[in-house]
Write a protein that holds these residues in place. Structure first.
Motif, PDB file in Angstrom:
ATOM      1  N   PHE A 176      47.536  33.262  33.438  1.00 26.36           N
ATOM      2  CA  PHE A 176      46.078  33.061  33.285  1.00 26.36           C
ATOM      3  C   PHE A 176      45.672  32.327  32.007  1.00 26.36           C
ATOM      4  O   PHE A 176      44.805  31.443  32.076  1.00 26.36           O
ATOM      5  N   VAL A 186      44.251  37.143  45.327  1.00 23.53           N
ATOM      6  CA  VAL A 186      43.208  37.742  44.488  1.00 23.53           C
ATOM      7  C   VAL A 186      42.488  38.854  45.250  1.00 23.53           C
ATOM      8  O   VAL A 186      42.541  38.921  46.478  1.00 23.53           O
ATOM      9  N   SER A 218      40.547  37.989  36.123  1.00 26.41           N
ATOM     10  CA  SER A 218      41.987  38.145  35.870  1.00 26.41           C
ATOM     11  C   SER A 218      42.264  38.550  34.430  1.00 26.41           C
ATOM     12  O   SER A 218      41.513  38.192  33.519  1.00 26.41           O
ATOM     13  N   GLY A 257      50.669  37.980  34.788  1.00 21.84           N
ATOM     14  CA  GLY A 257      49.557  37.885  33.843  1.00 21.84           C
ATOM     15  C   GLY A 257      49.715  36.737  32.860  1.00 21.84           C
ATOM     16  O   GLY A 257      48.754  36.273  32.254  1.00 21.84           O
ATOM     17  N   MET A 275      40.119  38.898  40.795  1.00 20.72           N
ATOM     18  CA  MET A 275      41.224  38.822  39.825  1.00 20.72           C
ATOM     19  C   MET A 275      42.521  38.483  40.545  1.00 20.72           C
ATOM     20  O   MET A 275      42.751  38.934  41.670  1.00 20.72           O
ATOM     21  N   GLY A 276      43.338  37.661  39.899  1.00 23.15           N
ATOM     22  CA  GLY A 276      44.643  37.325  40.453  1.00 23.15           C
ATOM     23  C   GLY A 276      45.575  38.519  40.316  1.00 23.15           C
ATOM     24  O   GLY A 276      45.723  39.076  39.231  1.00 23.15           O
ATOM     25  N   SER A 290      44.799  28.328  42.575  1.00 26.02           N
ATOM     26  CA  SER A 290      44.739  28.839  41.198  1.00 26.02           C
ATOM     27  C   SER A 290      43.657  28.138  40.392  1.00 26.02           C
ATOM     28  O   SER A 290      43.224  28.652  39.361  1.00 26.02           O
ATOM     29  N   ARG A 304      41.946  46.105  41.125  1.00 24.58           N
ATOM     30  CA  ARG A 304      43.394  46.322  41.137  1.00 24.58           C
ATOM     31  C   ARG A 304      43.814  47.487  42.012  1.00 24.58           C
ATOM     32  O   ARG A 304      45.003  47.737  42.179  1.00 24.58           O
TER      33      ARG A 304
END
Ligand code: 3PG
Ligand code: MG
Length: 401
Positions: free
Chosen positions: A227, A271, A240, A224, A294-295, A286, A275
């Motif tokens: 980002f 991604v 993300s 995290g 979301m990554g 990226s 989640r």
């Protein structure tokens, strides 16, 4: 100033408040990694063998100052009992009637677990008077204080900072072992010295990046933590986690460029739309994370780049998983970094309860690394050279204990 250890304390027949960090990862009431509980055993067993009566206290999670059964320490008391080979009774509160009655009934060699410290607003209060009031209540339960919760020494909390000002105190074996290992990262460090940062508590750990520029030679950023940096470079990060301030990230990028320190960002990301693990995962650049995605892990190119970079390090400190390693489809980045450390001849330190739990979950043994620290935020702040309230409070008070 010197720190007294439990070997310097006369503990026989005395009631001791032992502040441990038993904030373990839980899946419901199942402990998914008991590393922090095992790490507190040498101190606990030494005190019990020397006929002390021990009240063990800890926080678990962030319940926000009120009792919440989801954050009860009951599963921890049960596991502690398994490791000790005898049941560990548990008070229904922290400083209330249950704790007082049970504490008064303790005989030498007995152990008692108090309920979650953070069920009480005084534990984490920023108001010295409120925190002090709670510390008075905790201190009234015991005659001596032992600090061994290394993972919380960076918190100016009642049980960490204020209680040792009220009772004769000493450090336990875990705090001794942790500080001895981490000293190797602050004195005569073998270079190149590389730091890998990831994880989800980004806002907490973000300032560390600035402090480590100028300390480390290269800082690799995943999880995290990546980002806000990508956002600072003007990239869209989709859905993300964006828990750190991009303006600060931009300042860190500038500071690093000026200092000749390289901040290595992941070139690709795995991604998905959510989640949960049910949405299909894909690998993207990226710099081109699609809207609505979301990554969830660094991508395979990033894993390769990070491994190759780390291969020439002579000292490595790692805090924070590279992705949502709990789900196998997002564990590759974390596994690659763990493998790079395991393969390295460098002095390697894995710091943080979550990171330690991650490497164990992925099948790595603790002895694959130079040191596995139970403290994430604590070890980072130690490396920054910040004064740590929980260590300062344990410095010798000149008392006889
Ligand atoms: C941790 O797990 O990092 C420590 O137990 C400290 O927890 P905290 O970040 O909630 O203070
Ligand atoms: Mg942590």
């Amino acid at each position: 100033m010197a720190m007294k250890t439990i070997d310097d304390l006369n503990v026989r027949g005395r009631r001791i408040l032992l502040r441990a960090d038993l904030n373990v990862p839980l899946d419901g009431s199942r402990i998914t990694d008991d590393g922090k509980i095992r790490a507190c055993m040498p101190t606990l067993t030494s005190l019990l063998e020397r006929d002390a009566a021990v009240l063990v206290c800890s926080h678990l999670g962030r319940p926000g100052g009120a009792p919440d059964p989801a954050y009860s320490l009951a599963p921890v008391a049960a596991r502690l009992g398994e490791l000790l080979g005898r049941p560990v009774p548990m008070a229904a509160d922290t400083v209330g009637p249950s704790a007082h009655t049970a504490a008064a009934a303790l005989a030498p060699g007995d152990v008692l677990m108090l309920e979650n410290l953070r069920f009480n607003p005084g534990e984490t209060s920023k108001d010295d008077v409120i925190r002090g009031g709670f510390a008075d209540q905790l201190a009234s339960l015991a005659e001596l204080y032992v600090g061994d919760g290394f993972g919380t020494v960076h918190r100016r909390h009642a049980s960490v900072y204020d209680v040792p000002a009220r009772l004769p105190h000493a450090a336990g074996y875990l705090i001794q072992a942790e500080t001895a290992a981490l000293q190797r990262l602050t004195r005569h460090v073998a270079r190149p010295y590389m730091v890998v940062l990831g994880g989800a508590k980004v806002a907490d750990k973000f300032p560390v990046v600035g402090s480590l520029i100028g300390v480390a030679d290269q800082i690799l950023i995943g999880g995290g933590m990546a980002f806000p940096f990508l956002a600072a470079q003007g990239h869209d990060v989709g859905l993300s986690l964006l828990d750190g301030d991009p303006d600060t990230a931009r300042a860190f990028l500038d500071q690093a460029a000026r200092s000749g320190v390289e901040l290595v960002l992941p070139p690709d990301m795995t991604v998905a739309a959510g989640r949960g693990g049910t949405a299909p995962a894909e690998v993207v650049s990226s710099t081109a994370i699609p809207a609505g995605r979301m990554g969830l892990d660094i991508g395979p190119e990033s894993a390769k780049l990070f491994s190759a970079t780390l291969a020439v390090a002579r000292t490595i400190f790692w805090n924070g998983p590279m992705g949502v390693f709990e789900l196998p489809q997002y564990a590759d980045g974390t596994r690659a970094v763990a493998q790079a450390l395991a393969d390295s001849d460098a002095f390697t330190v894995v710091g943080g309860g979550d990171t330690a739990a991650a490497v164990r979950t992925l099948g790595f043994r603790d002895d694959a690394f130079g040191h596995v620290s139970t403290g994430g935020g604590a070890s980072l702040e130690y490396l920054e050279g910040k004064p740590l309230p929980g260590l300062a409070a344990l410095e010798d008070d000149g008392g006889t204990g």
